[in-house]
Design a protein around this motif. Structure first.
Motif, PDB file in Angstrom:
ATOM      1  N   ASN A  85       0.842  -1.191   0.000  1.00  0.00           N
ATOM      2  CA  ASN A  85       0.000   0.000   0.000  1.00  0.00           C
ATOM      3  C   ASN A  85       0.875   1.238   0.000  1.00  0.00           C
ATOM      4  O   ASN A  85       2.072   1.189   0.300  1.00  0.00           O
ATOM      5  N   ARG A  89      -1.470   5.640   3.436  1.00  0.00           N
ATOM      6  CA  ARG A  89      -2.775   5.009   3.622  1.00  0.00           C
ATOM      7  C   ARG A  89      -2.922   4.496   5.057  1.00  0.00           C
ATOM      8  O   ARG A  89      -1.956   4.089   5.691  1.00  0.00           O
ATOM      9  N   CYS A  92      -5.919  -0.959   4.313  1.00  0.00           N
ATOM     10  CA  CYS A  92      -5.463  -1.719   3.151  1.00  0.00           C
ATOM     11  C   CYS A  92      -6.401  -1.508   1.970  1.00  0.00           C
ATOM     12  O   CYS A  92      -7.616  -1.504   2.130  1.00  0.00           O
ATOM     13  N   ARG A  93      -5.813  -1.359   0.762  1.00  0.00           N
ATOM     14  CA  ARG A  93      -6.637  -1.125  -0.425  1.00  0.00           C
ATOM     15  C   ARG A  93      -7.314  -2.395  -0.920  1.00  0.00           C
ATOM     16  O   ARG A  93      -8.163  -2.337  -1.817  1.00  0.00           O
ATOM     17  N   ARG A  94      -6.982  -3.519  -0.340  1.00  0.00           N
ATOM     18  CA  ARG A  94      -7.597  -4.776  -0.760  1.00  0.00           C
ATOM     19  C   ARG A  94      -8.587  -5.319   0.273  1.00  0.00           C
ATOM     20  O   ARG A  94      -9.732  -5.600  -0.054  1.00  0.00           O
TER      21      ARG A  94
END
Length: 305
Positions: A85, A89, A92-94
């Motif tokens: 990431n 951030r 988490c982008r997932r």
């Protein structure tokens, strides 16, 4: 003329033949009444123009931002799924798990685990209440300490004297070690200042006794023979004296008094409990010459209500 021919007899088959049945005609459809058509009113030439209702707003459709090819950088991996990431951030982008692990709080001392000092779930929750309770506990301990210590009791009674009211109390008996003719000791407690107790010399004392012990808040002494300045300076008057107070348990309190050499009342704060007798001893006088007696106009005693 020839005679008519006789009728031809019917044969049996013709006589029993039934008449042909004709199909019934269909019923006519019901007639619907025709409603007259009202003609549309002709628009008036001078009719006012009314407001037009606005149209219903249409929500814009979301616009999908195109994803750049370099949006998957080599950043810190997610502690849950390992996806890299961006450094800034928080999730988490997932898998949307927090990227920053929560720091474990330090263990609390034992006194913070006892109500009402234990920590609450929310930040700063109950902190003001804990401080108020702590201050009240300290004040309560100090108050109890003052009550059990002699100095604390004296301070407590003094505060009550200042906050409470006062009332004058008259002695049940009065006596003097010496008095001039015409100026008895009773003239000092008769409630008026036109008469006075005449002490023959320094060292004379005036003793007042009380039937019931009381809290002596203070006394008021009127020195001199009168409130008038000329009459006041004509007769000797005390400027120094000693106050001896005896309580019900036999304790004796002594207090040095200094009077202003002017007419009027002189207030003295005492603050002594369980008083049963008060003795005023004259130590120094002003204007004493010619052997005239020292004048004490009035002595008043005040108790706490």
């Amino acid at each position: 003329m020839a005679p008519p021919a006789p009728p031809r007899p019917r044969t049996a088959p013709e006589a029993e033949r039934p008449a042909p049945v004709r199909p019934a005609a269909p019923a006519p459809p019901p007639v619907q009444p025709v409603r007259p058509v009202r003609p549309a009113p002709a628009p008036e030439a001078d009719a006012p123009i009314s407001a037009v209702q606005p149209a219903k707003p249409v929500v814009r459709r979301p616009v999908v931002r195109p994803v750049d090819a370099d949006e998957a950088p080599d950043g810190p991996p997610c502690p849950a799924c390992g996806t890299p990431n961006l450094p800034g951030r928080r999730f988490c982008r997932r898998c949307a798990e927090p990227l920053r692990a929560k720091e474990e709080a330090a263990p609390l001392p034992w006194w913070r685990t006892v109500w009402p000092f234990r920590r609450r779930v929310r930040v700063r929750s109950g902190r003001a209440l804990r401080r108020i309770l702590l201050v009240l506990a300290v004040v309560g301990l100090l108050f109890l300490g003052f009550l059990f210590l002699p100095a604390g009791r004296v301070l407590f009674e003094d505060v009550r004297d200042k906050l409470g009211g006062t009332a004058e109390i008259s002695p049940s008996g009065v006596s003097a070690s010496g008095e001039a003719p015409g100026h008895p000791a009773g003239a000092a407690i008769d409630g008026v200042t036109n008469k006075y107790w005449g002490a023959p010399a320094l060292g004379s004392s005036l003793t007042c006794t009380f039937a019931t012990p009381f809290r002596l808040v203070g006394i008021v002494v009127h020195t001199g023979a009168s409130k008038e300045p000329e009459e006041f300076r004509r007769e000797p008057r005390p400027i120094r004296a000693e106050l001896v107070v005896e309580t019900a348990d036999g304790t004796v309190h002594e207090k040095k008094l200094t009077f202003n050499d002017k007419p009027g009342q002189q207030e003295v704060r005492t603050g002594i409990s369980d008083v049963v007798s008060v003795r005023l001893v004259l130590r120094e006088a002003a204007g004493q010459d010619g052997g005239r007696p020292i004048a004490v106009g009035e002595v008043e005693f005040f108790k706490r209500t």
